[in-house]
Design a protein around this motif. Structure first.
Motif, short mmCIF file in Angstrom:
data_model
loop_
_atom_site.label_atom_id
_atom_site.label_comp_id
_atom_site.label_asym_id
_atom_site.label_seq_id
_atom_site.Cartn_x
_atom_site.Cartn_y
_atom_site.Cartn_z
N GLU A 223 55.60 100.22 0.74
CA GLU A 223 56.79 99.43 1.09
C GLU A 223 58.05 100.28 0.98
O GLU A 223 58.94 100.21 1.85
CB GLU A 223 56.90 98.21 0.17
N ASN B 258 58.20 102.64 3.92
CA ASN B 258 58.58 101.94 5.15
C ASN B 258 60.07 101.66 5.19
O ASN B 258 60.72 101.79 6.24
CB ASN B 258 57.80 100.63 5.27
N ARG B 259 60.65 101.29 4.03
CA ARG B 259 62.09 101.04 3.97
C ARG B 259 62.89 102.31 4.24
O ARG B 259 63.94 102.29 4.88
CB ARG B 259 62.47 100.49 2.59
#
Length: 410
Positions: A403, A406-407
């Protein structure tokens, strides 16, 4: 071991090198975990600068596996301490079989990343009564072509324990412990070489690269003489030389997906790393870190390769020259140092003037050295919950990392 009495400096040096073996191998295992099972290209992509730290700021970990290499070496150590200096291969075999189910109880570690050879052999009904027979049966089942690195990764404590023994006794011991799970003569010769090199370095018998070559050839000749001249027992000389006389990491092809667990790859990597260390000036504090980091950036079975290499290079450079930002972050490092000091006491490397009974180390009464049946086996439901909780923690950490990645791309 009369040479220990030549000068007080000799004893302190041997203690430092003994710590270098045990801590060095554990560090190689821990740092090698970063690139375990990666290709060389993926290792470079994940860690472009090739630098690692086990202390803050920690190097971010891109994998999800755990290590068995150090645990198996610790089983050898705990068995030896429990019996106050007796080498008992069958006791180790029983501990290994129990570890496959219970893990390393004294450190509350689960039995993760169990090798296929070890798992298959220890599940054989005859293993607890005749482990070498179980190992040979599996080897025969695989058409006498099963030479994984699982026995080599645990053999380095024997190099310390065999210090008082003759040359033949060192080889006999290394062979006996290897054949508990790995019957192939390639595994035997690898363990004999590692054991003899460590004993030789600690005893001052291995002083330069020519001595390294002499040990390699002596061990090879000894193993050849012990085995019948028939298929499966013969050692391919060209194959052997290609690995133990490698001149580059690249020539070993350590990230070959089909052969990365091959014992000669781990042996070749360890010997080549030792050669690199021998060629440098003694007392260089960067030697261990640079060589082991270069090794693990080759990918493949990096933790096992670096565990085997870390033991040899650690013996050569000594504990004092291991990198502080690795050594200081080693999980259970002080515990391992204490157990290594106990090993030095049992061997007589460290002599303690006993004023009170509490000053005497007695491995028989050290609770860490107990076998699992002696301490009480954990029930199946407890083991399953521990495994579930660990898997959940791993998957959660992986999801959080993905996550965050991805950010950062957005």
């Amino acid at each position: 071991m009369e040479y220990l009495n030549l000068h007080p400096f000799v004893r302190s040096t041997v203690v430092d090198k003994t710590l270098g073996v045990m801590i060095g191998s554990a560090l190689g295992d821990a740092v090698g975990l970063y690139t375990e099972f990666l290709s060389k290209d993926l290792a470079r992509k994940a860690y472009p600068d090739g630098n690692f730290s086990l202390l803050p700021p920690l190097t971010e970990f891109h994998g999800d596996t755990h290590r068995d290499d150090t645990d198996h070496a610790l089983l050898v150590l705990l068995s030896y301490l429990r019996h106050n200096g007796k080498l008992l291969p069958k006791d180790f075999a029983e501990r290994l079989a129990s570890w496959c189910e219970q893990g390393l109880r004294c450190l509350d570690r689960l039995p993760l990343d169990v090798g296929n050879t070890v798992k298959s052999v220890t599940l054989d009904p005859v293993f607890r009564t005749s482990p070498a027979d179980a190992a040979r049966a599996l080897w025969e089942k695989w058409q006498r072509n099963l030479a994984a690195n699982g026995s080599l990764m645990r053999t380095h404590p024997l190099g310390i324990m065999c210090l008082p023994l003759s040359r033949d006794a060192r080889y006999d011991t290394a062979a006996a412990y290897s054949q508990i799970t790995h019957f192939d003569p390639r595994c035997t010769v690898a363990c004999c070489i590692s054991t003899a090199l460590i004993s030789g370095i600690l005893a001052g018998e291995v002083q330069d690269e020519s001595h390294v070559d002499s040990v390699i050839e002596d061990a090879y000749t000894w193993v050849r003489k012990q085995n019948p001249d028939e298929d499966g027992f013969r050692l391919d000389r060209a194959e052997f030389e290609r690995h133990v006389y490698a001149t580059t990491f690249e020539s070993l092809e350590l990230d070959d997906a089909l052969k990365m667990g091959y014992v000669y790859k781990a042996l070749g990597a360890a010997v080549f790393c030792l050669r690199l260390a021998v060629r440098e000036l003694r007392g260089q504090t960067k030697t261990f870190e640079r060589i082991i980091a270069d090794l693990i950036m080759q990918g493949g079975d990096a933790d096992t390769n670096a565990c085997c290499a870390g033991a040899l290079v650690g013996a050569w450079v000594g504990h004092a020259n291991l990198p502080a930002h690795w050594r200081g972050g080693l999980q259970h490092g002080p515990w391992l140092a204490d157990k290594t000091e106990a090993l030095c006491r049992v061997l007589g490397i460290i002599i303690v003037v006993v004023i009170d009974v509490a000053d005497r180390y007695d491995g028989e009464h050290d609770p860490d050295n107990l076998t699992d049946p002696e301490r009480g086996l954990l029930p199946r439901d407890v083991l399953e919950k521990r495994e579930h909780d660990l898997l959940y923690a791993i998957l959660t950490k992986k999801a959080d990392r993905e996550e965050a990645e991805n950010r950062s791309r957005k």
